[in-house]
Write a protein that holds these residues in place. Structure first.
Motif, PDB file in Angstrom:
ATOM      1  N   THR A  68       0.653  -1.167  -0.081  1.00 19.16           N
ATOM      2  CA  THR A  68      -0.028  -0.033   0.060  1.00 19.16           C
ATOM      3  C   THR A  68       0.851   1.160   0.117  1.00 19.16           C
ATOM      4  O   THR A  68       1.872   1.244   0.734  1.00 19.16           O
ATOM      5  N   ILE A  69       0.656   2.122  -0.806  1.00 18.21           N
ATOM      6  CA  ILE A  69       1.484   3.445  -1.163  1.00 18.21           C
ATOM      7  C   ILE A  69       0.354   4.547  -0.591  1.00 18.21           C
ATOM      8  O   ILE A  69      -0.773   4.554  -0.688  1.00 18.21           O
ATOM      9  N   SER A  70       1.262   5.285   0.217  1.00 19.02           N
ATOM     10  CA  SER A  70       0.418   6.533   0.874  1.00 19.02           C
ATOM     11  C   SER A  70       1.296   7.554   0.897  1.00 19.02           C
ATOM     12  O   SER A  70       2.481   7.484   0.826  1.00 19.02           O
ATOM     13  N   ARG A  71       0.728   9.053   1.108  1.00 15.76           N
ATOM     14  CA  ARG A  71       1.283   9.813   1.387  1.00 15.76           C
ATOM     15  C   ARG A  71       0.769  11.068   2.582  1.00 15.76           C
ATOM     16  O   ARG A  71      -0.288  10.841   2.718  1.00 15.76           O
ATOM     17  N   ASP A  72       1.714  11.695   3.125  1.00 14.82           N
ATOM     18  CA  ASP A  72       1.381  12.854   4.156  1.00 14.82           C
ATOM     19  C   ASP A  72       2.008  13.970   3.619  1.00 14.82           C
ATOM     20  O   ASP A  72       3.124  14.196   3.709  1.00 14.82           O
ATOM     21  N   ASN A  73       1.132  14.962   2.836  1.00 16.09           N
ATOM     22  CA  ASN A  73       1.779  15.936   2.179  1.00 16.09           C
ATOM     23  C   ASN A  73       2.106  17.185   3.473  1.00 16.09           C
ATOM     24  O   ASN A  73       2.950  17.910   3.074  1.00 16.09           O
ATOM     25  N   ALA A  74       1.588  16.861   4.519  1.00 18.72           N
ATOM     26  CA  ALA A  74       2.082  17.764   5.718  1.00 18.72           C
ATOM     27  C   ALA A  74       3.575  17.490   6.251  1.00 18.72           C
ATOM     28  O   ALA A  74       4.221  18.366   6.738  1.00 18.72           O
ATOM     29  N   LYS A  75       3.926  16.099   5.794  1.00 18.09           N
ATOM     30  CA  LYS A  75       5.309  15.736   6.403  1.00 18.09           C
ATOM     31  C   LYS A  75       5.995  15.735   5.170  1.00 18.09           C
ATOM     32  O   LYS A  75       7.173  15.174   5.442  1.00 18.09           O
ATOM     33  N   ASN A  76       5.684  16.069   4.086  1.00 17.29           N
ATOM     34  CA  ASN A  76       6.530  15.802   2.953  1.00 17.29           C
ATOM     35  C   ASN A  76       6.946  14.421   2.839  1.00 17.29           C
ATOM     36  O   ASN A  76       8.083  14.080   2.275  1.00 17.29           O
ATOM     37  N   THR A  77       6.158  13.369   2.902  1.00 20.56           N
ATOM     38  CA  THR A  77       6.562  11.975   2.888  1.00 20.56           C
ATOM     39  C   THR A  77       5.651  11.012   2.365  1.00 20.56           C
ATOM     40  O   THR A  77       4.417  11.074   2.571  1.00 20.56           O
ATOM     41  N   VAL A  78       6.343  10.182   1.729  1.00 19.63           N
ATOM     42  CA  VAL A  78       5.592   9.028   0.976  1.00 19.63           C
ATOM     43  C   VAL A  78       5.835   7.827   1.587  1.00 19.63           C
ATOM     44  O   VAL A  78       7.088   7.452   2.048  1.00 19.63           O
ATOM     45  N   TYR A  79       4.936   6.727   1.629  1.00 16.17           N
ATOM     46  CA  TYR A  79       5.216   5.683   2.547  1.00 16.17           C
ATOM     47  C   TYR A  79       4.967   4.508   1.359  1.00 16.17           C
ATOM     48  O   TYR A  79       4.217   4.390   0.700  1.00 16.17           O
ATOM     49  N   LEU A  80       5.560   3.278   1.748  1.00 18.70           N
ATOM     50  CA  LEU A  80       5.212   1.925   0.993  1.00 18.70           C
ATOM     51  C   LEU A  80       5.226   0.883   2.257  1.00 18.70           C
ATOM     52  O   LEU A  80       6.295   0.387   2.683  1.00 18.70           O
ATOM     53  N   GLN A  81       3.910   0.369   2.579  1.00 18.81           N
ATOM     54  CA  GLN A  81       3.607  -0.438   3.533  1.00 18.81           C
ATOM     55  C   GLN A  81       3.574  -1.682   2.676  1.00 18.81           C
ATOM     56  O   GLN A  81       2.939  -1.991   1.730  1.00 18.81           O
TER      57      GLN A  81
END
Length: 125
Positions: A68-81
């Motif tokens: 699962t890919i997700s992003r947090d624009n407030a933290k300028n970060t993208v994740y890959l679970q």
């Protein structure tokens, strides 16, 4: 855009890892974010991508339903679970970005202008 990937490691088959990619230098929400991977002796391939808002996601068939890919624009970060990991997921994982208003493909490596340094994921059987 500077990208810094982290979170890789060694995990047993069936386990989970979460990769993170921190971005800096430009307005993060203006960029499509993607993950690619390169296994030993193989070409780099698409894994997942997410549009600027996080409202649309795209996956390679080989990881669909497990990653699962997700992003947090407030933290300028993208994740890959990454769940239900398999030995064939072993690779160096790279995060990449492209300006949201240029290019048309989420899947094509050549359209991504900015790349992180890669993080190693090793899945043991």
């Amino acid at each position: 855009v500077q990208l810094q990937a982290s979170g890789g490691g060694l995990v047993q088959a069936g386990g989970s890892l979460r990769l993170s990619c921190a971005a800096s230098g430009r307005t993060f929400r203006n960029y499509v974010m993607g993950w690619f991977r390169q296994a030993p002796g193989k070409e780099r391939t698409f894994v997942a991508a997410i549009n600027w808002s996080g409202g649309s996601t795209y996956y390679a068939d080989s990881v669909k339903g497990r990653f699962t890919i997700s992003r947090d624009n407030a933290k300028n970060t993208v994740y890959l679970q990454m769940n239900s990991l398999k030995p064939e997921d072993t690779a160096v994982y790279y995060c990449a970005s492209r300006y949201a208003y240029s290019g048309t493909s989420y899947y094509t490596e050549a359209e991504y202008a900015y790349w992180g340094q890669g993080t190693q994921v090793t899945v043991s059987s």
